[in-house]
Design a protein around this motif. Structure first.
Motif, PDB file in Angstrom:
ATOM      1  N   LEU A 118       6.604 -10.668  12.888  1.00 36.71           N
ATOM      2  CA  LEU A 118       6.160 -11.592  11.469  1.00 36.71           C
ATOM      3  C   LEU A 118       4.587 -11.647  11.604  1.00 36.71           C
ATOM      4  CD1 LEU A 118       6.841 -13.624   9.209  1.00 36.71           C
ATOM      5  CD2 LEU A 118       6.604 -15.500  11.199  1.00 36.71           C
TER       6      LEU A 118
ATOM      7  N   GLN B 173      10.669  -6.891  15.599  1.00 34.65           N
ATOM      8  CA  GLN B 173      10.381  -7.092  14.395  1.00 34.65           C
ATOM      9  C   GLN B 173       9.196  -8.055  14.229  1.00 34.65           C
ATOM     10  OE1 GLN B 173      11.171  -5.648  11.355  1.00 34.65           O
ATOM     11  NE2 GLN B 173      11.267  -7.138   9.822  1.00 34.65           N
TER      12      GLN B 173
ATOM     13  N   GLU C 220       7.705  -8.264   8.627  1.00 34.67           N
ATOM     14  CA  GLU C 220       7.796  -9.120   7.652  1.00 34.67           C
ATOM     15  C   GLU C 220       6.581  -9.783   7.335  1.00 34.67           C
ATOM     16  OE1 GLU C 220      10.555 -13.055   6.440  1.00 34.67           O
ATOM     17  OE2 GLU C 220      11.722 -11.137   7.442  1.00 34.67           O
TER      18      GLU C 220
ATOM     19  N   ARG D 161       1.640  -3.790   8.214  1.00 33.04           N
ATOM     20  CA  ARG D 161       3.078  -3.512   7.730  1.00 33.04           C
ATOM     21  C   ARG D 161       3.577  -2.141   7.511  1.00 33.04           C
ATOM     22  NH1 ARG D 161       7.278  -2.021   6.978  1.00 33.04           N
ATOM     23  NH2 ARG D 161       9.253  -2.835   6.170  1.00 33.04           N
TER      24      ARG D 161
ATOM     25  N   ARG E  83       4.049 -12.757   5.245  1.00 33.89           N
ATOM     26  CA  ARG E  83       4.270 -14.061   4.479  1.00 33.89           C
ATOM     27  C   ARG E  83       2.832 -14.769   4.694  1.00 33.89           C
ATOM     28  NH1 ARG E  83       9.469 -16.543   6.421  1.00 33.89           N
ATOM     29  NH2 ARG E  83      10.913 -14.973   5.923  1.00 33.89           N
TER      30      ARG E  83
END
Length: 156
Positions: free
Chosen positions: A4, A2, A29, A22, A31
């Motif tokens: 970031l 996964q 994830e 994504r 951000r």
């Protein structure tokens, strides 16, 4: 694994690329780098930083320099978004402004085409572009430009 996906944006292009990445990768994830608590890095093995670049300065570079010790322990990729063509002299010079230690430690670096929306630009950015001969809005955003990044992340 996964990833970031951190983004640093001024006018929204880097965020859009992060969202496309994504979606196309089917995992990860996202951000906003501003306000991101770097202790969250420990939860991920792959870090993708999507950053705007202005006047040769990568917007996320201060974060990267400050946290390079942690980022170096991860598979770290840097995607820079700007109006200069990826193979242009300007893009090459901007790449060389990234500290050598970071350039050599990255698992991948990609220059992505951006866009210029004169209605959204600050006065200073308009003025800088004016002196470069750019006097109108242009959109070179290209979702397909993410394909090499996606392949890198899948192979890793």
């Amino acid at each position: 694994m996964q990833p970031l996906i951190l983004y640093h944006t001024k006018y929204g292009s880097s965020k859009l690329y992060a969202e496309w990445l994504r979606e196309d990768l089917g995992r990860g994830e996202i951000r906003d780098l501003r306000g991101f608590d770097a202790t969250g890095l420990r939860d991920f093995g792959q870090i993708v930083i999507v950053s705007s670049i202005y006047i040769g300065k990568v917007g996320a570079m201060d974060f990267m320099v400050h946290h390079w010790g942690e980022l170096l322990e991860k598979q770290t990729y840097l995607l820079v978004v700007g109006s200069a063509e990826p193979g242009s002299e300007e893009s090459k010079q901007a790449y060389m402004l990234i500290p050598r230690e970071i350039r050599e430690g990255l698992n991948g670096y990609h220059k992505l085409p951006g866009k210029i929306d004169f209605q959204k630009l600050s006065f200073i950015h308009k003025l800088m572009l004016w002196f470069k001969g750019i006097r109108k809005s242009e959109d070179k955003m290209d979702r397909a430009a993410l394909q090499p990044v996606i392949q890198d992340l899948i192979r890793a």
